[in-house]
Design an enzyme around this catalytic site. Structure first.
Site, PDB file in Angstrom:
ATOM      1  N   GLU A   1       0.815  -1.211   0.000  1.00 52.92           N
ATOM      2  CA  GLU A   1       0.000   0.000   0.000  1.00 52.92           C
ATOM      3  C   GLU A   1       0.854   1.270   0.000  1.00 52.92           C
ATOM      4  O   GLU A   1       0.572   2.208  -0.736  1.00 52.92           O
ATOM      5  CB  GLU A   1      -0.946   0.023   1.213  1.00 52.92           C
ATOM      6  CG  GLU A   1      -2.062  -0.988   1.148  1.00 52.92           C
ATOM      7  CD  GLU A   1      -3.151  -0.644   0.144  1.00 52.92           C
ATOM      8  OE1 GLU A   1      -3.234   0.500  -0.329  1.00 52.92           O
ATOM      9  OE2 GLU A   1      -3.948  -1.546  -0.171  1.00 52.92           O
TER      10      GLU A   1
ATOM     11  N   ASP B   1      -6.242   8.007  -0.796  1.00 52.63           N
ATOM     12  CA  ASP B   1      -5.850   7.150   0.318  1.00 52.63           C
ATOM     13  C   ASP B   1      -4.616   7.740   0.996  1.00 52.63           C
ATOM     14  O   ASP B   1      -3.719   8.258   0.321  1.00 52.63           O
ATOM     15  CB  ASP B   1      -5.558   5.734  -0.165  1.00 52.63           C
ATOM     16  CG  ASP B   1      -6.802   5.039  -0.703  1.00 52.63           C
ATOM     17  OD1 ASP B   1      -7.922   5.466  -0.374  1.00 52.63           O
ATOM     18  OD2 ASP B   1      -6.645   4.063  -1.458  1.00 52.63           O
TER      19      ASP B   1
END
Length: 144
Positions: free
Chosen positions: A53, A67
Site C-alpha cells: 500500500e 488514500d
C-alpha cells in the site's frame, strides 16, 4: 567559532519534529503494530499490506484514490480532508501523514472490523490484499 557551533546545534534542533513523516522498516513496523495490540497471527499480513500500500511510508498519498498514510486510509469513508475530524474513524486525513502511527493503526483496526463484519475477511478492505497478501505471508517476518 563558537557562534557557528551554537548556530549548527540550534538549526539541527529546529529540524527535529516528532510530527514528521517517516519510512518504517518492515521489522520496525511489525514491532510497532504488535505494541498496538494487533493479533500475532495477523502481523505478517499487515506487514505485507503496508508494504504494497505505502512501502511503509507514513506520508504516502494516492492522489487518484484519496488514500492516506502507511495503511492508505480512504478519505471517501474513513477520514476528513478538512480541518475537522470526520469519516468513520473521526479523524483528519492529514493526521495519517506523520511518524506517529497509533491513530493510523486504530483506524485500520476499525476498517478491518467493519469489513470483517461485511465480508467475513477484514483484509478485503485493502485492494492489495487479494493479489499480493492473500496467501502465506510468514516470509514478511523473516529476519525480525
Amino acid at each position: 567559532m563558537e557562534f557557528a557551533v551554537v548556530a549548527s546545534v540550534l538549526l539541527a534542533a529546529a529540524s527535529i519534529d516528532s510530527g514528521e513523516a517517516r519510512v518504517f522498516g518492515k521489522c520496525e513496523f511489525a514491532h510497532a503494530i504488535r505494541g498496538f495490540g494487533f493479533p500475532e497471527d495477523k502481523i505478517s499480513t499487515w506487514v505485507c499490506i503496508a508494504n504494497f500500500e505505502s512501502h511503509f511510508d507514513t506520508n504516502a498519498l494516492n492522489t487518484q484514490t484519496g488514500d492516506h498514510g502507511i495503511f492508505q486510509i480512504s478519505q471517501i469513508y474513513w477520514c476528513s480532508t478538512g480541518n475537522s475530524p470526520g469519516g468513520g474513524c473521526n479523524a483528519r486525513c492529514s493526521d495519517f501523514h506523520d511518524d506517529d502511527i497509533r491513530n493510523d493503526a486504530e483506524c485500520a483496526k476499525r476498517i478491518f472490523d467493519e469489513h470483517q463484519r461485511l465480508s467475513g475477511n477484514g483484509f478485503n478492505a485493502w485492494t492489495t490484499y487479494k493479489p499480493h497478501c492473500g496467501g502465506d505471508n510468514s516470509g514478511w517476518l523473516q529476519g525480525c
